[in-house]
Structures are given as C-alpha cells and as structure tokens.
Design an enzyme around this catalytic site. Structure first.
Site, PDB file in Angstrom:
ATOM      1  N   HIS A  96       0.823  -1.291   0.151  1.00 45.01           N
ATOM      2  CA  HIS A  96       0.030  -0.120   0.141  1.00 45.01           C
ATOM      3  C   HIS A  96       0.914   1.046  -0.119  1.00 45.01           C
ATOM      4  O   HIS A  96       1.838   1.172   0.669  1.00 45.01           O
ATOM      5  CB  HIS A  96      -0.865  -0.019   1.089  1.00 45.01           C
ATOM      6  CG  HIS A  96      -0.413  -0.215   2.619  1.00 45.01           C
ATOM      7  ND1 HIS A  96       0.041  -1.655   3.274  1.00 45.01           N
ATOM      8  CD2 HIS A  96       0.241   0.672   3.592  1.00 45.01           C
ATOM      9  CE1 HIS A  96       0.593  -1.303   4.197  1.00 45.01           C
ATOM     10  NE2 HIS A  96       0.711  -0.154   4.287  1.00 45.01           N
ATOM     11  N   HIS A  98       0.857   5.106   1.175  1.00 46.42           N
ATOM     12  CA  HIS A  98       0.317   6.139   1.943  1.00 46.42           C
ATOM     13  C   HIS A  98       0.677   7.562   1.298  1.00 46.42           C
ATOM     14  O   HIS A  98       1.549   7.844   0.796  1.00 46.42           O
ATOM     15  CB  HIS A  98       1.244   6.241   3.245  1.00 46.42           C
ATOM     16  CG  HIS A  98       1.148   4.960   4.101  1.00 46.42           C
ATOM     17  ND1 HIS A  98       0.374   4.906   5.342  1.00 46.42           N
ATOM     18  CD2 HIS A  98       1.973   3.945   4.386  1.00 46.42           C
ATOM     19  CE1 HIS A  98       0.444   3.851   5.938  1.00 46.42           C
ATOM     20  NE2 HIS A  98       1.500   3.197   5.399  1.00 46.42           N
TER      21      HIS A  98
HETATM   22  P1  5GP Z   1       1.711  -0.081   7.326  1.00 47.12           P
HETATM   23  O1  5GP Z   1       2.296   0.120   8.642  1.00 47.12           O
HETATM   24  O2  5GP Z   1       1.712  -1.558   7.110  1.00 47.12           O
HETATM   25  O3  5GP Z   1       2.382   0.782   6.138  1.00 47.12           O
HETATM   26  O4  5GP Z   1       0.296   0.773   7.412  1.00 47.12           O
HETATM   27  C1  5GP Z   1      -0.983  -0.062   7.637  1.00 47.12           C
HETATM   28  C2  5GP Z   1      -1.831   1.078   7.556  1.00 47.12           C
HETATM   29  O5  5GP Z   1      -3.162   0.450   7.180  1.00 47.12           O
HETATM   30  C3  5GP Z   1      -2.112   1.994   8.721  1.00 47.12           C
HETATM   31  O6  5GP Z   1      -1.993   3.330   8.545  1.00 47.12           O
HETATM   32  C4  5GP Z   1      -3.446   1.345   9.477  1.00 47.12           C
HETATM   33  O7  5GP Z   1      -4.158   2.756  10.041  1.00 47.12           O
HETATM   34  C5  5GP Z   1      -4.224   1.007   8.128  1.00 47.12           C
HETATM   35  N1  5GP Z   1      -5.132   0.208   8.363  1.00 47.12           N
HETATM   36  C6  5GP Z   1      -5.031  -0.970   9.142  1.00 47.12           C
HETATM   37  N2  5GP Z   1      -6.264  -1.660   9.003  1.00 47.12           N
HETATM   38  C7  5GP Z   1      -7.239  -0.902   8.432  1.00 47.12           C
HETATM   39  C8  5GP Z   1      -8.518  -1.283   8.119  1.00 47.12           C
HETATM   40  O8  5GP Z   1      -9.218  -2.454   8.332  1.00 47.12           O
HETATM   41  N3  5GP Z   1      -9.051  -0.241   7.279  1.00 47.12           N
HETATM   42  C9  5GP Z   1      -8.389   0.801   6.834  1.00 47.12           C
HETATM   43  N4  5GP Z   1      -9.073   1.849   6.161  1.00 47.12           N
HETATM   44  N5  5GP Z   1      -7.232   1.277   7.347  1.00 47.12           N
HETATM   45  C10 5GP Z   1      -6.682   0.112   7.947  1.00 47.12           C
END
Ligand code: 5GP
Ligand code: ZN
Length: 137
Positions: A96, A98
């Site tokens: 993903h 951001h």
């Molecule tokens: P990472 O730390 O893996 O780069 O970021 C994961 C992101 O996904 C985090 O910012 C977290 O808030 C978001 N996230 C995790 N679970 C969900 C979810 O079920 N729905 C949404 N909309 N965002 C999520």
C-alpha cells in the site's frame, strides 16, 4: 488479508477511487485528516513481488489523488510512503502507498538521521548495484 477484503468490498472502507488495478481509501487510523492508502487489487506484498506494470499501475492514480488531497485537506504538502517489510514499519502485508497530508504545524515531524559512507565504501556499494542490475537484464 484485510486489504484483499477491502478491495473485494467484503469489509467496509471509505473508498475514494478505484479502477481495474487499484483501490484508494481512507486510512482508518489517519496520521492526519485525509490520509489515503492506495492498494493493488491483486494481493502483492511489496514492489519486490510486483511486475513493472503492476507497480506502475499502483502509482498511476497518485497525481490525481494528490491533487484531490490538497484540495480536500488544504495540505501544504504531503508524504508518499510505502513501507516494505516489518523492519520498515509495514504492518499490513498487502502492498500500500500512503498519501499523508502535511502542514507546517502538524507536529508529525520527519527526521531520519542521515549517515555517511566510510572511505571507499560508496564505491563498493555503487559497484554492487551496477553488477546486480546488469545481471538482471
Ligand atoms: P503500514 O504500517 O502497514 O504501512 O500501514 C498500514 C495502515 O493501514 C495503517 O496506517 C493502518 O491505520 C491502516 N489500516 C489497518 N487496518 C485497516 C483497515 O481495516 N481499514 C483501513 N481503512 N485502514 C487500515
Ligand atoms: Zn491482500
């Protein structure tokens, strides 16, 4: 995978944009209002397991989404961030991107301590990159 479920609309998310290859939605725990995540529809962990076309498709909507982000949030700037691997902060193992709205007074900060190469090490690293990339052709 939670993001596969969001892409398949099996669990709800604030989807702001979607096309054949990617889905963009609001991060449920935003670092700032309007924090967006862009994911490939197909489960991929990171750019390491994506084809150039898949990775390109993931970033294709970034110009349009960033213009919308600025208009909607009034952000002065934004961070485009992709965490790959747990050590980098990746928690959800579905790739993903951001898009994080930034303002000068948001208190989020951004300071990584830059290092320096010991004498001669930069040349070794450069050589290693060139060799690996030449072998990949
Ligand atoms: P990472 O730390 O893996 O780069 O970021 C994961 C992101 O996904 C985090 O910012 C977290 O808030 C978001 N996230 C995790 N679970 C969900 C979810 O079920 N729905 C949404 N909309 N965002 C999520
Ligand atoms: Zn997935």
């Amino acid at each position: 995978c939670i993001f596969c479920k969001i892409a398949a609309k099996e669990i709800p998310a604030g989807i702001i944009h979607e096309d054949e290859s990617c889905v963009a939605f609001l991060d449920v725990s935003p670092l700032a209002e309007g924090h967006v995540l862009v994911i490939p529809r197909e489960h991929r962990v990171s750019p390491v397991d994506m084809s150039p076309a898949e990775c390109g498709a993931l970033f294709l909507s970034v110009p349009k989404l960033s213009r919308a982000l600025i208009e909607v949030t009034g952000a002065e700037g934004f961070n485009v961030l992709l965490n790959s691997g747990r050590v980098s902060g990746q928690v959800v193992m579905h790739a993903h991107v951001h898009l994080i709205p930034r303002r000068s007074d948001d208190g989020l900060g951004y300071r990584w301590n830059a290092g320096e190469y010991p004498a001669g090490r930069d040349a070794e690293v450069l050589e290693a990159y060139r060799k690996v990339l030449a072998d990949q052709r």
